[in-house]
Each structure stands twice: as C-alpha cells, then as structure tokens.
Design a protein around this motif. Sequence first.
Motif, PDB file in Angstrom:
ATOM      1  N   THR A 228       0.743  -1.083  -0.043  1.00 41.91           N
ATOM      2  CA  THR A 228       0.028   0.234   0.154  1.00 41.91           C
ATOM      3  C   THR A 228       0.957   1.348  -0.087  1.00 41.91           C
ATOM      4  OG1 THR A 228      -1.660  -1.119   1.356  1.00 41.91           O
ATOM      5  CG2 THR A 228      -1.795   1.193   1.236  1.00 41.91           C
ATOM      6  N   ARG A 229       2.093   1.059   1.007  1.00 40.15           N
ATOM      7  CA  ARG A 229       2.879   2.504   0.753  1.00 40.15           C
ATOM      8  C   ARG A 229       3.605   2.540  -0.281  1.00 40.15           C
ATOM      9  NH1 ARG A 229       6.728   1.192   3.681  1.00 40.15           N
ATOM     10  NH2 ARG A 229       6.395  -0.614   4.555  1.00 40.15           N
ATOM     11  N   LEU A 230       4.080   1.421  -1.085  1.00 42.80           N
ATOM     12  CA  LEU A 230       4.872   1.521  -2.109  1.00 42.80           C
ATOM     13  C   LEU A 230       3.999   1.756  -3.269  1.00 42.80           C
ATOM     14  CD1 LEU A 230       6.998  -1.459  -1.902  1.00 42.80           C
ATOM     15  CD2 LEU A 230       7.721   0.774  -1.189  1.00 42.80           C
ATOM     16  N   VAL A 231       2.725   1.522  -3.392  1.00 43.02           N
ATOM     17  CA  VAL A 231       1.877   1.982  -4.540  1.00 43.02           C
ATOM     18  C   VAL A 231       1.639   3.684  -4.597  1.00 43.02           C
ATOM     19  CG1 VAL A 231      -0.633   1.780  -5.487  1.00 43.02           C
ATOM     20  CG2 VAL A 231       0.496  -0.108  -4.978  1.00 43.02           C
ATOM     21  N   LEU A 232       1.366   3.995  -3.269  1.00 45.92           N
ATOM     22  CA  LEU A 232       1.396   5.388  -3.031  1.00 45.92           C
ATOM     23  C   LEU A 232       2.545   6.221  -3.682  1.00 45.92           C
ATOM     24  CD1 LEU A 232      -0.554   5.502   0.175  1.00 45.92           C
ATOM     25  CD2 LEU A 232      -1.415   6.045  -2.172  1.00 45.92           C
ATOM     26  N   GLY A 233       3.722   5.835  -3.216  1.00 41.80           N
ATOM     27  CA  GLY A 233       5.084   6.108  -3.578  1.00 41.80           C
ATOM     28  C   GLY A 233       5.263   6.045  -5.085  1.00 41.80           C
ATOM     29  N   ALA A 234       4.846   5.082  -5.559  1.00 46.90           N
ATOM     30  CA  ALA A 234       5.198   4.705  -7.122  1.00 46.90           C
ATOM     31  C   ALA A 234       4.264   5.876  -7.964  1.00 46.90           C
ATOM     32  CB  ALA A 234       4.602   3.362  -7.682  1.00 46.90           C
ATOM     33  N   MET A 235       2.939   6.047  -7.301  1.00 47.91           N
ATOM     34  CA  MET A 235       2.061   7.104  -7.859  1.00 47.91           C
ATOM     35  C   MET A 235       2.789   8.587  -8.083  1.00 47.91           C
ATOM     36  SD  MET A 235      -1.540   6.224  -6.551  1.00 47.91           S
ATOM     37  CE  MET A 235      -2.378   7.592  -7.007  1.00 47.91           C
ATOM     38  N   LEU A 236       3.429   8.912  -6.949  1.00 45.34           N
ATOM     39  CA  LEU A 236       4.273  10.074  -7.122  1.00 45.34           C
ATOM     40  C   LEU A 236       5.487  10.145  -7.911  1.00 45.34           C
ATOM     41  CD1 LEU A 236       4.428  10.767  -3.112  1.00 45.34           C
ATOM     42  CD2 LEU A 236       2.945  11.780  -4.614  1.00 45.34           C
ATOM     43  N   ARG A 237       5.986   8.902  -8.422  1.00 49.12           N
ATOM     44  CA  ARG A 237       7.119   8.693  -9.401  1.00 49.12           C
ATOM     45  C   ARG A 237       6.733   8.417 -10.707  1.00 49.12           C
ATOM     46  NH1 ARG A 237       8.352   7.067  -4.311  1.00 49.12           N
ATOM     47  NH2 ARG A 237      10.386   7.676  -3.239  1.00 49.12           N
ATOM     48  N   LEU A 238       5.453   8.320 -10.704  1.00 51.24           N
ATOM     49  CA  LEU A 238       4.943   7.849 -12.207  1.00 51.24           C
ATOM     50  C   LEU A 238       5.549   8.358 -13.424  1.00 51.24           C
ATOM     51  CD1 LEU A 238       3.054   5.998 -13.462  1.00 51.24           C
ATOM     52  CD2 LEU A 238       1.285   7.625 -13.125  1.00 51.24           C
ATOM     53  N   PRO A 239       5.753   9.891 -13.406  1.00 48.84           N
ATOM     54  CA  PRO A 239       6.073  10.316 -14.719  1.00 48.84           C
ATOM     55  C   PRO A 239       7.702   9.798 -14.899  1.00 48.84           C
ATOM     56  CG  PRO A 239       5.298  11.970 -13.268  1.00 48.84           C
ATOM     57  CD  PRO A 239       5.365  10.679 -12.753  1.00 48.84           C
ATOM     58  N   VAL A 240       8.665   9.551 -13.765  1.00 52.02           N
ATOM     59  CA  VAL A 240       9.845   9.165 -14.031  1.00 52.02           C
ATOM     60  C   VAL A 240       9.885   7.605 -14.311  1.00 52.02           C
ATOM     61  CG1 VAL A 240      11.960   8.637 -12.458  1.00 52.02           C
ATOM     62  CG2 VAL A 240      10.741  10.704 -12.107  1.00 52.02           C
ATOM     63  N   LEU A 241       8.914   6.945 -13.756  1.00 50.61           N
ATOM     64  CA  LEU A 241       8.920   5.418 -14.011  1.00 50.61           C
ATOM     65  C   LEU A 241       8.702   5.501 -15.467  1.00 50.61           C
ATOM     66  CD1 LEU A 241       7.075   4.054 -10.961  1.00 50.61           C
ATOM     67  CD2 LEU A 241       9.626   4.121 -11.423  1.00 50.61           C
ATOM     68  N   LEU A 242       7.548   6.014 -16.073  1.00 47.61           N
ATOM     69  CA  LEU A 242       7.235   6.180 -17.375  1.00 47.61           C
ATOM     70  C   LEU A 242       8.682   6.201 -18.270  1.00 47.61           C
ATOM     71  CD1 LEU A 242       3.610   7.393 -17.339  1.00 47.61           C
ATOM     72  CD2 LEU A 242       3.999   5.027 -17.529  1.00 47.61           C
ATOM     73  N   ARG A 243       9.090   7.396 -18.042  1.00 45.60           N
ATOM     74  CA  ARG A 243      10.468   7.837 -18.890  1.00 45.60           C
ATOM     75  C   ARG A 243      11.301   6.846 -18.829  1.00 45.60           C
ATOM     76  NH1 ARG A 243       9.544  13.084 -16.514  1.00 45.60           N
ATOM     77  NH2 ARG A 243      11.459  12.525 -15.181  1.00 45.60           N
ATOM     78  N   ARG A 244      11.530   6.029 -17.788  1.00 47.63           N
ATOM     79  CA  ARG A 244      12.470   5.050 -17.672  1.00 47.63           C
ATOM     80  C   ARG A 244      12.114   3.741 -18.436  1.00 47.63           C
ATOM     81  NH1 ARG A 244      14.103   4.927 -11.310  1.00 47.63           N
ATOM     82  NH2 ARG A 244      15.301   6.616 -11.174  1.00 47.63           N
ATOM     83  N   ARG A 245      10.822   3.507 -18.434  1.00 48.50           N
ATOM     84  CA  ARG A 245      10.381   2.400 -19.215  1.00 48.50           C
ATOM     85  C   ARG A 245      10.586   2.427 -20.617  1.00 48.50           C
ATOM     86  NH1 ARG A 245       7.196  -2.207 -18.590  1.00 48.50           N
ATOM     87  NH2 ARG A 245       5.957  -2.609 -20.018  1.00 48.50           N
ATOM     88  N   ARG A 246      10.172   3.700 -21.069  1.00 49.11           N
ATOM     89  CA  ARG A 246      10.453   3.841 -22.679  1.00 49.11           C
ATOM     90  C   ARG A 246      11.738   3.848 -22.976  1.00 49.11           C
ATOM     91  NH1 ARG A 246       6.402   8.061 -21.726  1.00 49.11           N
ATOM     92  NH2 ARG A 246       8.035   9.593 -21.363  1.00 49.11           N
TER      93      ARG A 246
END
Length: 262
Positions: A228-246
């Motif tokens: 639960t904590r990590l999902v909330l943290g991932a939402m805050l980092r979503l733009p960075v995670l999407l850029r890394r994924r691309r």
Amino acid sequence: MRHLVLIPSFNSGAQLVRTVRAARAHWPDVWAVVDGSTDGSGEALRAATAADDPGVRVLALPRNHGKGAAVLHGLREATAAGFTHALTMDADGQHPADRIPAFVAASRADPGAMVLGLPVFGPEAPAVRVRGRRVSNWWAGLETGWAGIGDSLCGFRVYPIAPLLAVMERTRWMRRFDFDPEAAVRLSWQGVRAVNLPAPVRYLSAAEGGVSHFRYVRDNALLTWMHTRLVLGAMLRLPVLLRRRRRRPSPQPGPPAAATRP
C-alpha cells in the motif's frame, strides 16, 4: 570491488552452523548477524567456526529487531570494513550456497545492478507460499513500472551496498520481513537495474532441521501494508517510471560464469 556473504539469523538452531559452513566453502568472507537469538545458535556458531576461521565473523544484536534491521547492521559494519557488495542469504538452509560464485560473477559484470534470485521450487514447496509470492511479484512490477524484478521475495541476492544503505537510512521501514521486496522496489526507483538468476530453493522439513518463522496472517498483513505504501510512492514517481520504461532495453540474463575467489 569486495563482496561479502551476509546471513541474518534469528533462532535458526543448528542450521545456522551448516549454512555458514556451506557458504564458507564457496566464498572467503562470510558474516552472520545473530538477531537477538535465544536458542544458543550464535554461541554454537562461534564455537564451531568463527574461533579458528578468520573468514567468518559473527555480529550479535542484543534483542530481535527483524531481518531488515539485521541486514542494515551488517551493511554498516561491512562498509566500515571496505566491502562494496553484499550477497544476502537466509540462515535456514533454503538457499543454494553453491550458487554464490555465479551470483558474484554477475555482480562483478554489472557492478551497479542488484542480482536477484529467481527461485526454482521443488515439489516440497508449500503451495500457499508459491501462490502468495506471485501476488507480491505482481505488485512489485506495478510499483516499479515493470522494471524487471523477477521475484520480489527471494532473499538470495547481491546488493551494491552504497545505494541500499542510502535507501535504508532514509526510511524507518524495511526493518522486518518486508525488507526483501521493499529493497528491490526502492532500489529500482533509484535506477538500480535488476539482473535475475535462477536459484533452487528448498523447504526443509523439521526432521531435516528446517526452521520457519513465517506467520501467515501477521506477515501477509505486513506485506499488504508495505505494498500500500509503495503503490502510493509509485504514483508520486509515475512520470519518472514511465520515462525509464520507454528508455529501458530488454532485460538480459546475468552471466552464468563462476566468480574467481579473491
């Protein structure tokens, strides 16, 4: 680079001595962190190996703090001793000591990566445990933008010490059973690449000396709160995670070659 085998242990009984000896047969530096054990296993290990083997060191915490806290204590001591990487493995005999050289070789080939064990289960593995980890793996994938974490729960893995220590010093979490999955997710957030290598995992019976401190309700509640904590943290980092994924190349398996003993 200097690699250390780090074994956190709580009331592992005679299995602790067997695990340390098995690891020592494959690597020259093996440390055990006895996390407030009350079963005499720490004293037995000192008597059996550490007294006449300079490659074995026993660190003892006065009371039980949890697996992650034991690893953190070991990482701090390892940094002071000049080690750069730590291969963690459980003290209960589940993990294959003969895979230590191959995992260290993969780490040396990609020093900035974390080398994660991809468990290969035998027929004795409890079905509820195998199915349960699939759920945790799915959540870890979601939290990291599917960054290539093959298994979030396997404790047989190599960490670069500096980034892991930095992550752990910044949070009060990651101190108990939730250490392994949260470490993989948070290191992924920091850009640490995952390399996955297969590792057989054995579930020893009580007759074989198997010891388990897993509690189904308690530990699954801990993992649920962690995700639960990590999902909330991932939402805050979503733009960075999407850029890394691309930008991310297709994940490559680590090299199978054995490491040379220093």
